[in-house]
Write an enzyme that holds these catalytic residues in place. Structure first.
Site, PDB file in Angstrom:
ATOM      1  N   GLY A   1      70.802 127.152 100.697  1.00 31.09           N
ATOM      2  CA  GLY A   1      70.469 126.843  99.307  1.00 31.09           C
ATOM      3  C   GLY A   1      69.120 126.155  99.251  1.00 31.09           C
ATOM      4  O   GLY A   1      68.491 125.909 100.284  1.00 31.09           O
TER       5      GLY A   1
ATOM      6  N   THR B   1      69.394 101.612  82.956  1.00 34.27           N
ATOM      7  CA  THR B   1      68.709 102.901  83.144  1.00 34.27           C
ATOM      8  C   THR B   1      69.524 103.864  84.010  1.00 34.27           C
ATOM      9  O   THR B   1      69.666 105.044  83.687  1.00 34.27           O
ATOM     10  CB  THR B   1      67.313 102.680  83.774  1.00 34.27           C
TER      11      THR B   1
ATOM     12  N   SER C   1      71.237 123.625 103.724  1.00 36.34           N
ATOM     13  CA  SER C   1      71.624 124.839 104.433  1.00 36.34           C
ATOM     14  C   SER C   1      72.973 124.560 105.071  1.00 36.34           C
ATOM     15  O   SER C   1      73.076 123.732 105.966  1.00 36.34           O
ATOM     16  CB  SER C   1      70.603 125.179 105.519  1.00 36.34           C
ATOM     17  N   LYS C   2      74.001 125.228 104.544  1.00 37.81           N
ATOM     18  CA  LYS C   2      75.347 124.990 105.026  1.00 37.81           C
ATOM     19  C   LYS C   2      75.691 126.037 106.082  1.00 37.81           C
ATOM     20  O   LYS C   2      75.295 127.188 105.963  1.00 37.81           O
ATOM     21  CB  LYS C   2      76.361 125.109 103.879  1.00 37.81           C
TER      22      LYS C   2
ATOM     23  N   GLY D   1      69.704 135.820  92.184  1.00 38.72           N
ATOM     24  CA  GLY D   1      69.932 134.994  93.375  1.00 38.72           C
ATOM     25  C   GLY D   1      71.168 135.482  94.118  1.00 38.72           C
ATOM     26  O   GLY D   1      72.220 135.672  93.499  1.00 38.72           O
ATOM     27  N   VAL D   2      71.035 135.682  95.416  1.00 39.90           N
ATOM     28  CA  VAL D   2      72.145 136.310  96.147  1.00 39.90           C
ATOM     29  C   VAL D   2      73.363 135.388  96.194  1.00 39.90           C
ATOM     30  O   VAL D   2      74.500 135.853  96.284  1.00 39.90           O
ATOM     31  CB  VAL D   2      71.689 136.774  97.561  1.00 39.90           C
ATOM     32  N   ASP D   3      73.160 134.068  96.069  1.00 38.28           N
ATOM     33  CA  ASP D   3      74.331 133.162  96.028  1.00 38.28           C
ATOM     34  C   ASP D   3      75.145 133.423  94.755  1.00 38.28           C
ATOM     35  O   ASP D   3      76.374 133.403  94.759  1.00 38.28           O
ATOM     36  CB  ASP D   3      73.919 131.682  96.146  1.00 38.28           C
TER      37      ASP D   3
ATOM     38  N   SER E   1      71.493 122.857  93.480  1.00 37.27           N
ATOM     39  CA  SER E   1      70.167 122.439  93.010  1.00 37.27           C
ATOM     40  C   SER E   1      70.013 122.866  91.557  1.00 37.27           C
ATOM     41  O   SER E   1      69.511 122.127  90.723  1.00 37.27           O
ATOM     42  CB  SER E   1      69.068 123.094  93.832  1.00 37.27           C
TER      43      SER E   1
END
Ligand code: ADP
Ligand code: PAZ
Ligand code: K
Length: 279
Positions: free
Chosen positions: A8, A177, A12-13, A99-101, A123
């Site tokens: 990703g 904040t 990277s998993k 996106g291929v994911d 992300s």
């Protein structure tokens, strides 16, 4: 052993899957911007006979990864988005641009439920729709929780949303904040997913099973008002469906698949939506 990689934009998993028993033997993750170096975070390639890759990172990251792996492993399968696969037709005008994911999530979701809304909270938060006949409609992309926070540059980037906090407290007005930012972006993400899901189901006249994956899936899911299921390995499951290697995969059993998610009543979804539109 099979090495599955899900690269990703942030993480990277990887996971190692036993070719014979289909069990997951180990898993890990490294930051995508860092180089792949054999070390404690990277699996031992000596035991790997095949690799399957999903990558949405820069082309160079994929090219370097494939080059490194091809030297040591015979079979390297790289997933690509295409016009059609496994009974699903891609909704993009140019399918290779999806996106291929997202594509793998949609394929896995369709395989499990025969029509779904697949949400990947990484992300970016992506929301994709596949109708029961296999028609992928396309989807939506919004910045993920971390990206939204970083874009504000208020010095709050290092204070993550606690995924175990009560939803009510996450949605309350912030009194400093960090809270104001965390609760604001949480509200933005959750409302977007709730609304997109209801709008598209209404439009298409079908309440679709809702599946979520990605690093922030658990926390986003806690704010949803409609039935849904978490599938942490959904992108990996798409790789299994596209490149089946073990006996279980060939028989169509995808690892980590949740129970068939319950589906909302379409009329209830519609009345919820009507209320939202009135406000
Ligand atoms: N332990 C963690 N390390 C890094 N990010 C995490 C962690 N837990 C949750 N996250 C969240 O998950 C996101 C990364 O999710 P992931 O699905 O792996 O993204 P991508 O596929 O885009 O790399 C981060 O942006 C962050 O918001
Ligand atoms: C939208 C994405 C950035 C999401 O990636 P992620 O958050 O999983 O790292 C990725 O799927 C991507 O680069 N897609 C290409 C553009 C598109 O799908 O239209
Ligand atoms: K994503």
């Amino acid at each position: 052993m099979i090495l599955d990689l899900d690269i990703g934009n942030t993480l990277s998993k990887w996971r190692l899957k036993d070719t014979v028993s289909s069990e997951i033997r180990s898993r890990g993750a490294v930051w995508t911007r860092e180089e792949w170096r054999p070390g404690e975070d990277i699996p031992d390639l000596d035991v790997v006979t095949a690799v399957r890759i999903s990558s949405v990172a820069r082309k160079q990251v994929l090219d370097e990864t494939v080059e490194l792996l091809r030297k040591q492993v015979g079979a390297v399968h790289v997933a690509r988005s295409t016009r059609e696969a496994l009974g699903v037709t891609c909704g993009y005008e140019e399918p290779q641009r999806l996106g291929v994911d997202r594509w793998l999530g949609a394929l896995a979701g369709h395989h499990l439920t025969g029509g779904c809304c697949s949400v990947d909270c990484g992300s970016a938060i992506t929301v994709d729709f596949v109708l029961p006949g296999g028609k992928h409609l396309g989807g939506y992309i919004i910045p993920g929780l971390r990206l939204m926070k970083e874009s504000l540059k208020l010095g709050t980037r290092n204070v993550a949303i606690d995924p175990d906090s009560e939803v009510d407290s996450l949605l309350a007005p912030g009194r400093n904040t960090v809270e104001a930012v965390n609760h604001g972006i949480y509200m933005a993400a959750v409302s977007a997913v709730n609304r997109l899901y209801a709008e598209v189901c209404d439009r298409e006249g079908v309440a679709l099973p809702l599946l979520l994956t990605g690093g922030d899936a658990r926390v986003v899911a806690r704010g949803l008002r409609v039935p849904h299921a978490l599938w942490p390995d959904m992108v990996y499951a798409g790789l299994e469906a596209l490149f089946p290697l073990t006996a279980a995969e060939r028989a169509g059993r995808l690892s980590g698949a949740p129970e068939q998610p319950r589906v909302a009543d379409l009329e209830k979804l519609r009345s919820g939506l009507a209320l939202t539109q009135m406000l």
